[in-house]
Design an enzyme around this catalytic site. Sequence first.
Site, PDB file in Angstrom:
ATOM      1  N   GLU A   1      40.139  36.099  56.988  1.00 30.16           N
ATOM      2  CA  GLU A   1      40.282  37.546  56.717  1.00 30.16           C
ATOM      3  C   GLU A   1      38.870  38.083  56.565  1.00 30.16           C
ATOM      4  O   GLU A   1      38.193  37.797  55.583  1.00 30.16           O
ATOM      5  CB  GLU A   1      41.128  37.725  55.444  1.00 30.16           C
TER       6      GLU A   1
ATOM      7  N   CYS B   1      38.160  45.521  51.880  1.00 20.86           N
ATOM      8  CA  CYS B   1      38.308  45.310  53.322  1.00 20.86           C
ATOM      9  C   CYS B   1      39.294  46.310  53.916  1.00 20.86           C
ATOM     10  O   CYS B   1      39.212  46.642  55.079  1.00 20.86           O
ATOM     11  CB  CYS B   1      38.746  43.886  53.586  1.00 20.86           C
TER      12      CYS B   1
HETATM   13  P1  NAD Z   1      28.017  37.107  52.905  1.00 15.63           P
HETATM   14  O1  NAD Z   1      28.390  37.129  54.333  1.00 15.63           O
HETATM   15  O2  NAD Z   1      26.748  36.426  52.511  1.00 15.63           O
HETATM   16  O3  NAD Z   1      29.167  36.436  52.005  1.00 15.63           O
HETATM   17  C1  NAD Z   1      30.508  36.814  52.085  1.00 15.63           C
HETATM   18  C2  NAD Z   1      31.287  35.800  51.247  1.00 15.63           C
HETATM   19  O4  NAD Z   1      31.226  34.530  51.881  1.00 15.63           O
HETATM   20  C3  NAD Z   1      30.715  35.571  49.838  1.00 15.63           C
HETATM   21  O5  NAD Z   1      31.792  35.424  48.938  1.00 15.63           O
HETATM   22  C4  NAD Z   1      29.936  34.267  49.949  1.00 15.63           C
HETATM   23  O6  NAD Z   1      29.921  33.531  48.744  1.00 15.63           O
HETATM   24  C5  NAD Z   1      30.698  33.527  51.008  1.00 15.63           C
HETATM   25  N1  NAD Z   1      29.873  32.649  51.819  1.00 15.63           N
HETATM   26  C6  NAD Z   1      28.629  32.905  52.289  1.00 15.63           C
HETATM   27  N2  NAD Z   1      28.184  31.863  53.038  1.00 15.63           N
HETATM   28  C7  NAD Z   1      29.170  30.941  53.032  1.00 15.63           C
HETATM   29  C8  NAD Z   1      29.326  29.653  53.628  1.00 15.63           C
HETATM   30  N3  NAD Z   1      28.387  29.116  54.422  1.00 15.63           N
HETATM   31  N4  NAD Z   1      30.474  28.980  53.385  1.00 15.63           N
HETATM   32  C9  NAD Z   1      31.448  29.506  52.620  1.00 15.63           C
HETATM   33  N5  NAD Z   1      31.369  30.718  52.027  1.00 15.63           N
HETATM   34  C10 NAD Z   1      30.249  31.426  52.250  1.00 15.63           C
HETATM   35  O7  NAD Z   1      27.998  38.592  52.481  1.00 15.63           O
HETATM   36  P2  NAD Z   1      27.928  39.416  51.147  1.00 15.63           P
HETATM   37  O8  NAD Z   1      26.550  39.944  50.984  1.00 15.63           O
HETATM   38  O9  NAD Z   1      28.554  38.713  49.999  1.00 15.63           O
HETATM   39  O10 NAD Z   1      28.825  40.607  51.646  1.00 15.63           O
HETATM   40  C11 NAD Z   1      28.413  41.230  52.855  1.00 15.63           C
HETATM   41  C12 NAD Z   1      29.543  41.611  53.707  1.00 15.63           C
HETATM   42  O11 NAD Z   1      30.619  40.697  53.693  1.00 15.63           O
HETATM   43  C13 NAD Z   1      30.164  42.905  53.241  1.00 15.63           C
HETATM   44  O12 NAD Z   1      29.429  43.975  53.710  1.00 15.63           O
HETATM   45  C14 NAD Z   1      31.501  42.845  53.891  1.00 15.63           C
HETATM   46  O13 NAD Z   1      31.373  43.297  55.221  1.00 15.63           O
HETATM   47  C15 NAD Z   1      31.834  41.374  53.931  1.00 15.63           C
HETATM   48  N6  NAD Z   1      32.817  41.012  52.883  1.00 15.63           N
HETATM   49  C16 NAD Z   1      34.119  41.129  53.198  1.00 15.63           C
HETATM   50  C17 NAD Z   1      35.067  40.844  52.248  1.00 15.63           C
HETATM   51  C18 NAD Z   1      36.527  40.996  52.565  1.00 15.63           C
HETATM   52  O14 NAD Z   1      37.311  41.305  51.679  1.00 15.63           O
HETATM   53  N7  NAD Z   1      36.921  40.723  53.786  1.00 15.63           N
HETATM   54  C19 NAD Z   1      34.685  40.439  50.975  1.00 15.63           C
HETATM   55  C20 NAD Z   1      33.328  40.314  50.682  1.00 15.63           C
HETATM   56  C21 NAD Z   1      32.387  40.601  51.662  1.00 15.63           C
END
Ligand code: NAD
Length: 478
Positions: free
Chosen positions: A253, A287
């Site tokens: 998701e 989201c």
């Molecule tokens: P990010 O891409 O760094 O992280 C998103 C999530 O993934 C975080 O919870 C992080 O802990 C986890 N994550 C990061 N690298 C990972 C890995 N290698 N393995 C497993 N988990 C990992 O981004 P961010 O700065 O936390 O958020 C940026 C963008 O992410 C937001 O602008 C949004 O677009 C998206 N986001 C979407 C949702 C959603 O509900 N779909 C939730 C949070 C963030």
Amino acid sequence: MSPVTNYRAPGLLINGQWRTGRHAMTMPIVNPATAQTLDHLHLASSEDIDQALEAAQTGFDAWRQVAAHERCARLEKGVARMRQKTEEIATLLTLEQGKPLSEARAECVMAADLIKWYAEEARRTYGRIIPARLPNSSMQVHKQAVGPVAAFAPWNFPLVLSARKIGGALAAGCSIILKAAEETPASVAAMIECFREELPEGALQLLFGVPAEVSEQLIASPIVRKVTFTGSVPIGRHLAQLTAKHLKRITLELGGHAPVIVCADADIDKTVAMMVAHKFRNAGQACLAPTRFYVDRSIEGHFREAFVSASHRLVLGDGMASSTQMGPLANARRVAAVRDLIGRSVQAGAQSHQGSSPESGFFVPVTVLTNVAPDAPVMTEEPFGPVATLTPFDNIDHALQLANQSSYGLAGYLFTDSARAVHRVSERLEVGSLAINGMGVSVPEAPFGGVKDSGYGSESGIEGMEAFLDTKFIHHCI
Ligand code: NAD
């Protein structure tokens, strides 16, 4: 008054015991309303992760043998405990994530409702009987728990997004290792603790760590049979590659950029009131947040005026204050990212209608952008913040063409009483969920998931349960 006066970062839950992570690194937990550090989180070492994996296997061996009725009863006991602790869990959530306390309470209720629905569904994981081809034989389809699950949940709705994974996995008879977001650990730990006593050791475990280290180790392990992730598109792609390498099932998701189509016959006041509340809930870090508003040209001026003025009346502040309607963003990098997105979009010609915001803490003012070109940064990148765009359309096919330009396809919204528009948009809008004259795109009993870059697979609903089940055909000749 808040029942939580002293915030403490939680430990890791491994094999039924809370313990301190043994990684060399720790992570500060920051209150986004004040930018003050609340505590430091100890992260999981590689040995911690190995121990969790071993316990996930023994936890699965024990939990899969618990009858479905009993699994339901035990999960319901945990849900009841969670409901008693709503105030405590919600307070932790507001302190570490920033959302207003009323929203944190609502999130806790929604998370409990999700697990309750899955618990009940445990008793309805039916297989089927197929008419046999041969005399004295039977042909049956069985549904069986897929095995230990590795789940990754983010910081925006840490309770609900964890509950979707925990509820489905445990109800199906799987064990689950949850790596929750390091930014918001205490609320999730308090929720998990409500279920600990009801489950065999190792059935439900909680890790915090360096995300890339944890996911690589968990996904590579032969113990893990299913992966589920909520987060960003780039990380989703990365995890899809890892799971492909190890041939593991994954549910993804990955966010959205939801279009809202407002037709000329819509009730403007009602639509504005509902959409302003929905858009700026959790400071837009959702989201399913409505983001790209497409409004019939004949009412666009009236709608714009009402929307901008209602948005600018929202009270921004610390989520612990009862007057607050919108809190800060969850972390400093979101502030930088959202400000940068607004700046680049204005440079590309958009007109900004911006409210005001507190000076300290991770705040970004409520921002409505008009005159936005279809290829402006804010139209192609997920804003994930308090930013909405308004664009006029000429007819319903024009609205659909604009709405479907995005690479995302999670949620969509339509406001109209026209049966023709409802039919056309229901058929053609490229999204996983559509709300018409309302905003309820996510409820426990219905599937929630996206198309296009928003990912694949569903959570919640019978589809969400199916994601944690294997299908086995049994042909028995007597
Ligand atoms: P990010 O891409 O760094 O992280 C998103 C999530 O993934 C975080 O919870 C992080 O802990 C986890 N994550 C990061 N690298 C990972 C890995 N290698 N393995 C497993 N988990 C990992 O981004 P961010 O700065 O936390 O958020 C940026 C963008 O992410 C937001 O602008 C949004 O677009 C998206 N986001 C979407 C949702 C959603 O509900 N779909 C939730 C949070 C963030």
